[in-house]
Design an enzyme around this catalytic site. Structure first.
Site, mmCIF file in Angstrom:
data_model
loop_
_atom_site.group_PDB
_atom_site.id
_atom_site.type_symbol
_atom_site.label_atom_id
_atom_site.label_comp_id
_atom_site.label_asym_id
_atom_site.label_seq_id
_atom_site.Cartn_x
_atom_site.Cartn_y
_atom_site.Cartn_z
ATOM 1 N N ASP A 12 0.859 -1.194 0.000
ATOM 2 C CA ASP A 12 0.000 0.000 0.000
ATOM 3 C C ASP A 12 0.894 1.243 0.000
ATOM 4 O O ASP A 12 1.681 1.441 0.918
ATOM 5 C CB ASP A 12 -0.869 -0.047 1.267
ATOM 6 C CG ASP A 12 -1.948 1.012 1.288
ATOM 7 O OD1 ASP A 12 -2.979 0.781 1.931
ATOM 8 O OD2 ASP A 12 -1.762 2.080 0.683
ATOM 9 N N ASP A 114 -2.939 2.275 -6.174
ATOM 10 C CA ASP A 114 -1.891 2.323 -5.147
ATOM 11 C C ASP A 114 -1.890 1.117 -4.201
ATOM 12 O O ASP A 114 -1.277 1.175 -3.143
ATOM 13 C CB ASP A 114 -2.000 3.625 -4.339
ATOM 14 C CG ASP A 114 -3.281 3.686 -3.521
ATOM 15 O OD1 ASP A 114 -4.225 2.975 -3.858
ATOM 16 O OD2 ASP A 114 -3.325 4.450 -2.540
ATOM 17 N N GLU A 115 -2.589 0.050 -4.583
ATOM 18 C CA GLU A 115 -2.588 -1.146 -3.747
ATOM 19 C C GLU A 115 -2.395 -2.397 -4.590
ATOM 20 O O GLU A 115 -3.027 -2.537 -5.627
ATOM 21 C CB GLU A 115 -3.920 -1.281 -2.985
ATOM 22 C CG GLU A 115 -4.125 -0.226 -1.919
ATOM 23 C CD GLU A 115 -5.396 -0.475 -1.128
ATOM 24 O OE1 GLU A 115 -5.784 -1.640 -0.942
ATOM 25 O OE2 GLU A 115 -6.004 0.518 -0.715
#
Length: 418
Positions: A12, A114-115
């Site tokens: 993350d 973003d993960e």
DNA sequence: TCTGGGGTCCTAGGACCC
DNA sequence: TCTGGGGTCCTAGGACCC
């Protein structure tokens, strides 16, 4: 695949948009690191896009929250630095991170920009102990790309994701099943994945304030109360979850564009132009994905933020801008009550492959339309979305291609099924 | 000018068929 | 002509995620 001894990582990016913007600016000669001052990524207030998309840690100290209005954020911190978003840059940063991650496992699922989930099972012989490997990955991303990540480690995706939410930034955490009572159960219940702002108050009313209290309930009571959703959150509260890391890409179910307008739309002609603009970008994305759509749905949000929608089947699945626009306009005319609209959207579902186009016999001028769409797509890809547009947008004050980031590649988005 | 934009999934109710 | 029931499809709305 034995799921009992899986090792799953959840990676993350810390304050993703803001970190990426900060790194880019440092690399391009800026002397300030946005991460060290009160700053946010936020939209343009004058066009009514004024919300906080990401915040720095110093901004967080002023109690500024993601999603709140820039107006309110500036009240909390008058000298707040506000930076407009650049999604194409963020996409590239995301791609660079994934490139590094692929060195550690072929099984990678991009959950959002973003993960990332990574299946690290059976990788110990190559990279050693999972915690040590996670530190190596995290440190490499920081050294090579300039931004920091949190990595959560466990035996399934849910627990790995919860672990990555622990102390930030630049940390590795584990949340193995045996650690659940100590690390998961004391958390406030609203921090559990899939408990949002509607469910949390319902749980409070029944005296449930921690994940542990939820886990201790009788699942049958939860089933009666909240249906299948009740069972899901009970499973999550107990750390039960066994979905695979989907490295094959999740098939797209639908795609759409929507836009909050700089001014309220009050007449049908303007509304139709907005709809056409939204259709242009959405249909182009559809063609880029080599799909046809069977259902069109339009959505409207009025000035009081009430949202409603209307959908309908196309006679024949299509990827043609004009055909989709005709349907969208018809649906809009049926649904719109004439009140001022703040936001409009279009969404295409019931996707099928556009390989054969075998039903095209029923549609007039199909070949011509397809050739035209293809030619326009090509020009827009090469020269940008404004290189060519319909004359009806001239002097209309409406952008000819609303929403979307043209250069951006489509990739599978997140879903509530991990 | 105070409130974005991209998704997925579930449920309830009505239509329609057997 | 009274009263069912199951199954599927469709639609609108609401929940959640980032």
């Amino acid at each position: 695949m034995p799921k009992s001894n899986r090792i799953i990582f959840h990676i993350d990016v810390n304050s993703a948009y803001l970190s990426w913007e900060a790194v880019y600016r440092l690399q391009h000669g800026s002397s300030v690191d946005l991460r060290t001052i009160p700053s946010v990524i936020g939209g343009d207030v004058t066009s009514r896009h004024g919300i906080v998309l990401a915040k720095s840690i110093p901004a967080k100290k002023y109690k500024i929250q993601t999603g709140e209005t820039l107006y309110s954020a500036r009240m909390k911190c008058p000298n707040l630095v506000v930076i407009p978003p650049r999604y194409y840059l963020y996409m590239q940063c995301s791609n660079e991170m994934v490139r590094i991650l692929r060195e550690y496992s072929p099984s990678i699922q991009r959950y959002s920009i973003d993960e990332v989930f990574m299946d690290f099972s059976n990788m110990e012989p190559h990279f050693g102990d999972p915690v040590k490997a996670a530190h190596e990955i995290k440190d490499r991303i920081r050294a090579e790309l300039g931004f920091t990540v949190n990595i959560g480690i466990s035996t399934n995706k849910l627990l790995a994701k919860m672990a990555s939410e622990f102390e930030k930034p630049d940390k590795v955490h584990t949340l193995f099943p045996e650690e659940i009572p100590a690390k998961l159960w004391p958390l406030p219940v609203e921090e559990l994945f899939m408990i949002g702002r509607a469910t949390a108050p319902k749980l409070y009313k029944r005296g449930i304030f921690t994940v542990g209290q939820l886990a201790a309930l009788d699942p049958n009571v939860l089933r009666q109360w909240l249906k299948s959703y009740g069972i899901m959150i009970w499973n999550f509260a107990n750390g039960y979850e066994d979905s695979p890391v989907r490295d094959d890409g999740i098939p797209m179910k639908g795609l759409g564009n929507s836009n909050t307008l700089a001014f309220d739309v009050e007449d049908a002609q303007t509304a139709h132009r907005v709809l056409l603009s939204l259709t242009e970008t959405t249909a182009m994305r559809l063609r880029d994905a080599k799909k046809c759509a069977g259902v069109v749905s339009v959505s409207m949000t009025d000035k009081d933020f009430h949202t409603y929608s209307h959908q309908g089947k196309l006679d024949v699945p299509t990827d043609c801008t004009d055909a989709i626009y005709q349907k969208a306009r018809e649906l809009f005319d049926e649904a719109w009550q004439g009140e001022p609209l703040r936001r409009m959207g279009i969404r295409l579902t019931q996707l099928c492959s556009n390989d054969f186009f075998q039903l095209s016999f029923f549609v007039k001028n199909t070949e011509k339309h397809r050739a035209l769409d293809a030619a326009v797509d090509k020009i827009r890809l090469k020269y940008g979305s404004r290189a060519i547009f319909r004359s009806s947008f001239l002097y209309s004050g409406i952008s000819p291609c609303m929403g979307g980031v043209l250069e951006e590649e489509d990739y599978p988005m997140m879903s509530s099924i991990l």
